[in-house]
Design an enzyme around this catalytic site. Structure first.
Site, PDB file in Angstrom:
ATOM      1  N   ASN A  34       0.555  -0.974   0.218  1.00 58.95           N
ATOM      2  CA  ASN A  34      -0.122   0.105   0.039  1.00 58.95           C
ATOM      3  C   ASN A  34       1.342   1.123  -0.138  1.00 58.95           C
ATOM      4  O   ASN A  34       1.049   2.257   0.865  1.00 58.95           O
ATOM      5  CB  ASN A  34      -0.826   0.166   0.842  1.00 58.95           C
ATOM      6  CG  ASN A  34      -1.716   0.484   0.520  1.00 58.95           C
ATOM      7  OD1 ASN A  34      -2.227   1.311  -0.347  1.00 58.95           O
ATOM      8  ND2 ASN A  34      -3.205   0.862   1.982  1.00 58.95           N
ATOM      9  N   HIS A  62      -7.511   3.670  10.115  1.00 56.73           N
ATOM     10  CA  HIS A  62      -8.142   1.606  10.212  1.00 56.73           C
ATOM     11  C   HIS A  62      -9.235   1.838  10.305  1.00 56.73           C
ATOM     12  O   HIS A  62     -10.067   0.712   9.875  1.00 56.73           O
ATOM     13  CB  HIS A  62      -6.844   0.644  10.394  1.00 56.73           C
ATOM     14  CG  HIS A  62      -5.927   0.827   8.303  1.00 56.73           C
ATOM     15  ND1 HIS A  62      -5.185   1.023   8.598  1.00 56.73           N
ATOM     16  CD2 HIS A  62      -6.009  -0.468   7.817  1.00 56.73           C
ATOM     17  CE1 HIS A  62      -4.060   1.236   7.266  1.00 56.73           C
ATOM     18  NE2 HIS A  62      -4.726   0.416   6.997  1.00 56.73           N
TER      19      HIS A  62
END
Length: 484
Positions: free
Chosen positions: A337, A370
């Site tokens: 990522n 997250h």
């Protein structure tokens, strides 16, 4: 088959919208004026939000608008701080909506809100960073503060978008569903530089998409053969310890295929529209764009643009081969990522004022971005403890090794890195503390013990291997003196 579609309805809709976003790219690219292109991208983006989120669309739309207002109302000196706390504050409210009597939104809506947080906070830091680098930095080089030094070296001009520019950046459909993150500068260049007209968008898109069916097939196979919920069953607890220990490998393999698929499709949306294409001589970096010669690239003529070579590194999120093969966790983190990793580095790590706490600040922000679940803390915040041990053994045994010895040690480090990531990924997927505790208890929390043992052994070996310091008055003879 019907039950499968019903069970995975949201994911199938999301996948279909990603494919639609890929398919619409060539038509979007051919739109005439910059203004019509911006409005078309924003309207399409808002439409996607509404389709995915329904009534919950108010959350991503409202959070973006509040963030934009904060940027424009706050001074350039503090707009990044105000925007950061406002956007993350709204993210907390969004995820705790049930505590306020509001319905919780879907995971797909959560992803959109996460992307919008990256965009709006990121552009606020771009504005402030460019101001520091181009204004305060030029006034007095000798009085440059740490904040100035911590800004990107690439800030060579002041970035000051209007309210509508920020609106279009926040809501443009490209990358809105699941990333990748790209800077406002990349977005602005897309409309004003000729690169998207001359890059082979179709070729890049096909080349990126061709492996997606493999990711989907592997994901379906892994989840069918090794379902996540199985680790919570009595049957799993009664299986052999080796099987229980290795089960997370299958869980993490399935998770990787899902992420590879989503990120690859997201990159394909950018490829199809031409966003993120830059000449290769810019030595482009994921999330960042050109690292060298940016002003020269901006001055490139149409004739030069027609013949130059391009890449889409700027919007690349996953180095899949690297994720599968690198030996160390530190290297694995660099290829996973990458665009979001860049955002965390630019917004948090480089700009955090306390040097000793930079890593912890970056990890903490990554965790809360997250979500609040214990699994995110177990997975992300425990990385430094493994890295401490890994770094020691890397320097002692792998760094200077050669030939067969290097290959053997490299394989051992790869296995340990992969096992550590799988163990942490189990917590990431199980999410809640009670579920994590059930699985970790079934394997006696052994990997934390292994980490601690590795660290202690590494520290001892490192201390033993250090050459003894020569006492103060003793002098090491030079080669010339020895000869004499």
């Amino acid at each position: 088959m019907l039950s499968f579609f019903v069970k995975n309805k949201n994911d199938i809709i999301y996948l279909s919208l990603l494919l639609f976003s890929v398919g619409i790219g060539p038509y979007y690219r051919r739109l005439g004026s910059v203004n019509s292109k911006k409005w078309a991208g924003s309207i399409l983006g808002i439409l996607l939000i509404v389709i995915v989120s329904g009534y919950s669309a108010i959350h991503p739309i409202l959070s973006a608008l509040l963030g934009i207002i904060a940027i424009k109302q706050a001074t350039v000196k503090y707009c990044h701080i105000a925007t950061f706390f406002l956007m993350f504050g709204y993210l907390f409210f969004f995820r705790l909506a049930d505590k306020f009597g509001l319905p919780l939104s879907s995971g797909q809506t959560n992803l959109i809100v996460m992307v919008i947080v990256l965009r709006v906070v990121g552009v606020a830091f771009e504005i402030n960073g460019s101001w520091l680098a181009t204004t305060k930095g030029k006034k007095d080089d000798e009085k440059k503060s740490d904040k100035v030094k911590d800004t990107d070296d690439d800030f060579v001009e002041f970035i000051n978008p209007s309210f509508m520019d920020l609106f279009h950046y926040a809501f443009n459909y490209i990358g809105l569903l699941t990333g990748p993150y790209y800077r406002y500068r990349t977005f602005d260049d897309y409309f004003h530089l000729p690169f998207s007209k001359y890059v082979d968008c179709t070729g890049f898109t096909i080349n990126t998409l061709k492996i997606v069916p493999l990711y989907i097939s592997l994901y379906l196979a892994f989840t069918h053969l090794w379902p996540l919920e199985y680790v919570l069953t009595e049957e799993h607890n009664n299986s052999s310890f080796l099987y229980r220990m290795m089960y997370p490998w299958a869980l993490f393999a399935a998770f990787r295929q899902r992420i590879y698929c989503g990120m690859t499709l997201a990159e394909s949306v950018c490829n199809s529209a031409g966003l993120g294409a830059y000449p290769v001589q810019g030595r482009n970096r994921p999330g960042h764009g050109p690292r060298v010669g940016y002003l020269k690239l901006k001055q490139m003529s149409e004739e030069e643009a027609k013949t130059t070579q391009y890449d889409f590194r700027t919007v690349e999120s996953m180095d899949v081969w690297g994720c599968e093969t690198v030996e160390t966790l530190r290297d694995s983190m660099k290829v996973w990522n990458m665009a979001v990793q860049y955002w965390v580095a630019m917004v948090v790590y480089k700009r955090f004022p306390v040097k000793a706490l930079k890593v912890h600040a970056a990890l903490f922000v990554s965790v809360i971005w997250h979500g609040f679940h214990a699994g995110y803390f177990f997975c992300i915040y425990f990385c430094p403890f493994y890295l401490m041990a890994e770094d020691i053994f890397y320097k002692l045994y792998y760094k200077d090794a050669t030939g067969t010895k290097k290959k053997i040690i490299g394989f051992i480090m790869w296995f340990l890195r992969s096992h550590s990531e799988s163990y942490q990924a189990a917590a990431f997927l199980l999410l809640t503390f009670d579920r994590i505790w059930i699985y970790y208890s079934s394997v006696y929390h052994y990997w934390y013990g292994v980490w601690f043992a590795f660290l202690i052994i590494g520290l001892v070996l490192n201390a033993v291997s250090k050459p003894k310091k020569i006492k103060g008055d003793e002098k090491v003879p030079l080669a010339k003196e020895v000869k004499e």
